[in-house]
Design an enzyme around this catalytic site. Sequence first.
Site, PDB file in Angstrom:
ATOM      1  N   LYS A   1      73.782  -9.065 160.522  1.00 14.03           N
ATOM      2  CA  LYS A   1      74.890  -8.534 159.709  1.00 14.03           C
ATOM      3  C   LYS A   1      74.866  -7.005 159.703  1.00 14.03           C
ATOM      4  O   LYS A   1      75.899  -6.361 159.872  1.00 14.03           O
ATOM      5  CB  LYS A   1      74.780  -9.094 158.284  1.00 14.03           C
ATOM      6  CG  LYS A   1      75.905  -8.678 157.366  1.00 14.03           C
ATOM      7  CD  LYS A   1      76.182  -9.732 156.302  1.00 14.03           C
ATOM      8  CE  LYS A   1      75.099  -9.844 155.261  1.00 14.03           C
ATOM      9  NZ  LYS A   1      75.076  -8.703 154.304  1.00 14.03           N
TER      10      LYS A   1
ATOM     11  N   ARG B   1      77.521  -1.926 161.716  1.00 12.81           N
ATOM     12  CA  ARG B   1      77.329  -0.610 162.355  1.00 12.81           C
ATOM     13  C   ARG B   1      77.980  -0.548 163.734  1.00 12.81           C
ATOM     14  O   ARG B   1      78.481   0.505 164.142  1.00 12.81           O
ATOM     15  CB  ARG B   1      75.832  -0.289 162.437  1.00 12.81           C
ATOM     16  CG  ARG B   1      75.232   0.031 161.052  1.00 12.81           C
ATOM     17  CD  ARG B   1      73.730  -0.169 161.054  1.00 12.81           C
ATOM     18  NE  ARG B   1      73.078   0.321 159.843  1.00 12.81           N
ATOM     19  CZ  ARG B   1      72.999  -0.349 158.693  1.00 12.81           C
ATOM     20  NH1 ARG B   1      73.568  -1.534 158.567  1.00 12.81           N
ATOM     21  NH2 ARG B   1      72.352   0.164 157.655  1.00 12.81           N
TER      22      ARG B   1
ATOM     23  N   GLY C   1      78.516  -4.904 150.149  1.00 15.16           N
ATOM     24  CA  GLY C   1      77.965  -3.603 149.784  1.00 15.16           C
ATOM     25  C   GLY C   1      77.734  -2.735 151.006  1.00 15.16           C
ATOM     26  O   GLY C   1      78.001  -1.532 150.996  1.00 15.16           O
TER      27      GLY C   1
ATOM     28  N   ARG D   1      78.751  -3.670 141.265  1.00 13.44           N
ATOM     29  CA  ARG D   1      77.555  -3.024 141.847  1.00 13.44           C
ATOM     30  C   ARG D   1      77.639  -1.499 141.777  1.00 13.44           C
ATOM     31  O   ARG D   1      78.724  -0.920 141.836  1.00 13.44           O
ATOM     32  CB  ARG D   1      77.366  -3.503 143.298  1.00 13.44           C
ATOM     33  CG  ARG D   1      77.127  -5.002 143.334  1.00 13.44           C
ATOM     34  CD  ARG D   1      76.951  -5.527 144.731  1.00 13.44           C
ATOM     35  NE  ARG D   1      75.732  -5.027 145.349  1.00 13.44           N
ATOM     36  CZ  ARG D   1      75.400  -5.275 146.610  1.00 13.44           C
ATOM     37  NH1 ARG D   1      76.193  -6.004 147.377  1.00 13.44           N
ATOM     38  NH2 ARG D   1      74.277  -4.802 147.105  1.00 13.44           N
TER      39      ARG D   1
ATOM     40  N   ASP E   1      66.091  -8.555 151.421  1.00 12.42           N
ATOM     41  CA  ASP E   1      67.039  -9.669 151.275  1.00 12.42           C
ATOM     42  C   ASP E   1      66.352 -11.030 151.277  1.00 12.42           C
ATOM     43  O   ASP E   1      67.021 -12.061 151.112  1.00 12.42           O
ATOM     44  CB  ASP E   1      68.079  -9.617 152.396  1.00 12.42           C
ATOM     45  CG  ASP E   1      69.004  -8.417 152.234  1.00 12.42           C
ATOM     46  OD1 ASP E   1      69.185  -7.945 151.103  1.00 12.42           O
ATOM     47  OD2 ASP E   1      69.535  -7.948 153.260  1.00 12.42           O
TER      48      ASP E   1
ATOM     49  N   LYS F   1      71.831  -6.422 143.720  1.00 15.76           N
ATOM     50  CA  LYS F   1      72.379  -6.989 144.959  1.00 15.76           C
ATOM     51  C   LYS F   1      73.680  -7.737 144.627  1.00 15.76           C
ATOM     52  O   LYS F   1      74.278  -7.505 143.581  1.00 15.76           O
ATOM     53  CB  LYS F   1      71.330  -7.886 145.615  1.00 15.76           C
ATOM     54  CG  LYS F   1      70.102  -7.119 146.103  1.00 15.76           C
ATOM     55  CD  LYS F   1      70.457  -6.168 147.223  1.00 15.76           C
ATOM     56  CE  LYS F   1      69.277  -5.352 147.683  1.00 15.76           C
ATOM     57  NZ  LYS F   1      69.657  -4.310 148.645  1.00 15.76           N
TER      58      LYS F   1
ATOM     59  N   ARG G   1      69.410 -10.849 141.495  1.00 15.24           N
ATOM     60  CA  ARG G   1      68.730 -11.954 142.194  1.00 15.24           C
ATOM     61  C   ARG G   1      67.456 -12.398 141.488  1.00 15.24           C
ATOM     62  O   ARG G   1      67.027 -13.541 141.677  1.00 15.24           O
ATOM     63  CB  ARG G   1      68.440 -11.557 143.653  1.00 15.24           C
ATOM     64  CG  ARG G   1      69.703 -11.562 144.486  1.00 15.24           C
ATOM     65  CD  ARG G   1      69.475 -11.194 145.934  1.00 15.24           C
ATOM     66  NE  ARG G   1      70.709 -11.440 146.694  1.00 15.24           N
ATOM     67  CZ  ARG G   1      70.961 -10.941 147.889  1.00 15.24           C
ATOM     68  NH1 ARG G   1      70.069 -10.156 148.499  1.00 15.24           N
ATOM     69  NH2 ARG G   1      72.094 -11.221 148.505  1.00 15.24           N
TER      70      ARG G   1
END
Length: 443
Positions: free
Chosen positions: A28, A33, A101, A129, A326, A353, A357
């Site tokens: 991801k 990018r 995000g 966030r 993550d 996040k 979490r």
Amino acid sequence: MSHSSEPRPMTARRSGPLRGTAHIPGDKSISHRALILGALSVGETRITGLLEGEDVLDTAKAMEAFGAQVTRLGDGEWSVYGVGVGGFSEPESVIDCGNSGTGVRLIMGAMATTPITATFTGDASLSRRPMARVTDPLELFGAQITAREGGRLPITIQGAADPLPVRYRTPVASAQIKSAILLAGLNVPGETVVIEPEPTRDHSERMLAGFGADIRAETTEEGHVITLQGRPELRAQPVAVPRDPSSAAFPVAAALIVPGSEIRVPGVSRNPTRDGLYVTLLEMGADIVFENPREEGGEPVADLLVRHGALKGVVVPAERAASMIDEFPILSVIAAFAEGTTVMNGVAELRVKESDRIDAMARGLEANGVKIEETKDSMTVHGMGRVPGGGRAVTHLDHRIAMSFLVLGLASEAPVSIDDGAPIATSFPDFLPLMQGLGGDLG
Ligand code: S3P
């Protein structure tokens, strides 16, 4: 995208041994990018293995809105004709980054030093966030920024017409903050410097160098220092996106906890800035073999062979948190099946996040008979080698919480259900068929 979809309750049940090969989607972070750097380059960037999850598709749409020509050629195969550094045009409407995000923070950086105005929004999770961590340094470049209370989305950025180079120490270890600053630094004369307290994932640095930017990183007594020379001409590049180690973590975890399992997971990135979960699992005694180590798309990758076996609790040091940020939700599930206590330190960032979490995992694990303690920046799971299950977890629009509890249900004594599996499509659209193909009873 998922922002408008209905909640999808799901359930996972105790399953027989998982067997087969798990082909994980593209990374991801690298997918976002690839689209953004392609859009900032001159010429055609051909991308293969792009993650076609909702988060990345939102970034593709955003790059079109800023003037790049983005075309899907086939499965995971995309073409981006970029506009060059400083070439973004003003979007005609609001940029909706959905649940992502990474998408919103990197794109805000990429446009903040071009004299155009853009407004960014997102779903209910993204709108909660913190964004000041990115907008504060972008203001130092000269961008003018208006945010909702608490620095939240929607945010409007008027990009700097005469941007100044910035030297910035990030208050938390975050690849998104670092990357937003580096992308902003592209359209600035002189050197932009980011100092991070711990090294975070380095895909932006690797890819910027690959696209022709002059960028260097060194570890000094100040921290991890990255220096970018502004105003490069980025040259379009082919990008082969490796498979996502964070997504691979879910079938890997399932194979580790479902008795009799043996699965293969080919071509997974082993970038050391992303490898913390795998380091931790080996310490826990996990049976994982890394076969055929090689380089693909500028990243180290390997084929994983994963077998079920006994696991023991460990202490995960705070310095490792950035390299597995993550993966703590799924590690807390694995830890519940280990013998003994697993302590995860230095994980305060988990609270900001896609959901909080720590809270989401603690409540869901408790509902399934697992003993877990939390502090503001740690989690402790008391493994018993077995999990009663039978509970329902609330996922709070968080794909990784949803997948973690479905994996839990594959090995717990009674079924585990979740209130909403729809957000899984943000990062791992084929999660259900992939897990069902290995023998998992979930849906
Ligand atoms: C990402 C950085 C991490 C990570 C996120 C992807 C990136 O976020 O949690 O899923 O691609 O740069 P932070 O920068 O907030 O740690």
